[in-house]
Design an enzyme around this catalytic site. Structure first.
Site, PDB file in Angstrom:
ATOM      1  N   LYS A 149      -3.642  -4.083  24.444  1.00  0.00           N
ATOM      2  CA  LYS A 149      -3.528  -3.089  25.496  1.00  0.00           C
ATOM      3  C   LYS A 149      -3.732  -1.745  24.819  1.00  0.00           C
ATOM      4  CE  LYS A 149      -0.340  -0.879  28.727  1.00  0.00           C
ATOM      5  NZ  LYS A 149       1.020  -0.824  29.303  1.00  0.00           N
ATOM      6  N   TYR A 170       0.134  -3.795  21.745  1.00  0.00           N
ATOM      7  CA  TYR A 170       0.250  -2.630  22.632  1.00  0.00           C
ATOM      8  C   TYR A 170       0.190  -1.382  21.760  1.00  0.00           C
ATOM      9  CZ  TYR A 170       2.409   0.448  26.219  1.00  0.00           C
ATOM     10  OH  TYR A 170       2.689   1.453  27.113  1.00  0.00           O
TER      11      TYR A 170
END
Length: 292
Positions: free
Chosen positions: A161, A133
C-alpha cells in the site's frame, strides 16, 4: 478477489459516546460498504484509529470484521516492535483474516536495511499474505524502491500500500515489480486513477467509507480503460478527498458518516470530534451529494 485487488476501504472504528468500540455499528458499516460494491475491508488501519486501540480492542475489531465481512479482510497488524507485529499478525490469521497490512515501524525509526529484515520476519511467521504499508508522513521513514523490490521476492509478501504521495516513486515500483508476483495499491484517493491505469491492482480508499459507489465506479472505469469517465470521477474524488482531510483523519470522515446516518462522530483522544466550522462545511458539501 484477493487482498490486493479492487477497492479496499481502511474502515473507521465506530465508537459510542463513552468511547467504547461499537461493534454493532462496525458490522452495519461493513455490510453497507459491501452492499455498495467494495472488494475488501481493512480494519485497524490509520483511519481505524489503530494507534489508540488497546491490544484487546484491536483483536476484537479484527474478529468482528472477519465475522461480519463476506469480502476479503486485510487486517492492520503493524507495530513498532517486530515481535508485537508478529503476534498481532498471527492472531489475525488465526481468526480468519485473509491477509495482514503492516505499517513501516513508527517511532523505532529503523533504516531500510533493518526494516527489510522486520518484514521478512513477519512474513516468515504467518501463513497469510503480508502487504507492506508505506506512509512516510506518519512514520518519518520512506521505504525506498530498492528495499521494496527486495521484499517483493519474498513468497509471502504480496504487495504494498504505497502512501508516500510521490507518483514517480509509485511508477518506479510498478515498473520494477511488473515481472514479480507483487501488487501495488494506491494509498491515496487522489492517485487512484493513475495507479490503476499504470498497472496497480487496488485502491485503499478513505473516501470510500462515505462514497463507496463512486470509488468503485472509478476503479471499474480505470480497469476497463474508460478514461473519459475515469477523469470525471477523478475530479469528483479529489473533492471528496479534500473534504475527508478537513481535519486529521478520521475526524472529518466520522463527522461525515454521522451526517449521513451511518455511525456516530466519536473519536478517541488525543483526537476530538470535528469543530462546528468543519461540520458545517461538511454538511454543505454533503447536501448536494447522495452517499451510498
Amino acid at each position: 478477489m484477493s487482498v490486493t485487488e479492487g477497492v479496499l476501504p481502511p474502515i473507521t472504528t465506530p465508537m459510542d459516546e463513552s468511547g467504547d468500540v461499537d461493534h454493532e455499528a462496525l458490522r452495519a458499516h461493513i455490510n453497507r460498504l459491501e452492499a455498495a460494491g467494495v472488494h475488501g475491508i481493512i480494519p485497524c488501519g490509520s483511519t481505524g484509529e489503530r494507534a489508540t486501540l488497546t491490544r484487546e480492542e484491536h483483536e476484537r475489531v479484527i474478529e468482528t470484521t472477519v465475522d461480519a465481512a463476506s469480502t476479503p479482510v486485510l487486517a492492520g497488524t503493524g507495530a513498532s516492535s517486530t515481535q508485537e507485529a508478529i503476534e498481532l499478525s498471527t492472531h489475525a490469521a488465526d481468526v480468519g483474516a485473509d491477509g495482514v497490512l503492516v505499517i513501516y515501524p513508527y517511532y523505532s525509526w529503523p533504516a531500510n536495511d533493518h526494516v527489510v529484515r522486520h518484514y521478512e520476519a513477519i512474513a516468515d511467521a504467518v501463513d497469510v499474505p503480508l502487504v507492506i504499508y508505506n506512509i512516510p508522513k506518519r512514520t518519518a521513514r520512506n521505504l525506498e524502491p530498492d528495499a521494496t523490490v527486495r521484499l517483493a521476492d519474498h513468497p509471502n509478501i504480496a504487495g504494498i500500500k504505497e502512501s508516500a504521495g510521490d507518483i514517480n516513486q509509485m511508477y518506479e515500483l510498478l515498473q520494477r515489480t511488473r515481472d514479480k508476483e507483487f501488487d501495488v495499491l494506491s494509498g491515496y484517493d487522489s492517485q487512484a486513477l493513475s495507479t490503476i491505469t499504470l498497472g496497480g491492482t487496488g485502491i485503499t480508499s478513505v473516501a470510500a467509507n462515505v462514497f463507496p459507489e463512486t470509488v468503485c465506479e472509478l476503479y471499474d472505469a480505470a480497469r476497463t480503460g474508460d478514461l473519459e469517465r475515469g477523469r470525471e470521477l477523478h475530479e469528483e474524488i479529489l473533492e471528496l478527498e479534500s473534504a475527508m482531510n478537513l481535519q486529521t483523519i478520521p475526524i472529518a470522515v466520522k463527522a461525515a458518516l454521522d451526517i449521513v446516518g451511518v455511525h456516530g462522530p466519536h473519536v478517541r483522544p488525543p483526537l476530538y470530534e470535528a469543530d462546528p466550522e468543519t461540520r458545517e462545511e461538511l454538511e454543505s458539501f454533503l447536501a448536494d451529494r447522495n452517499p451510498a
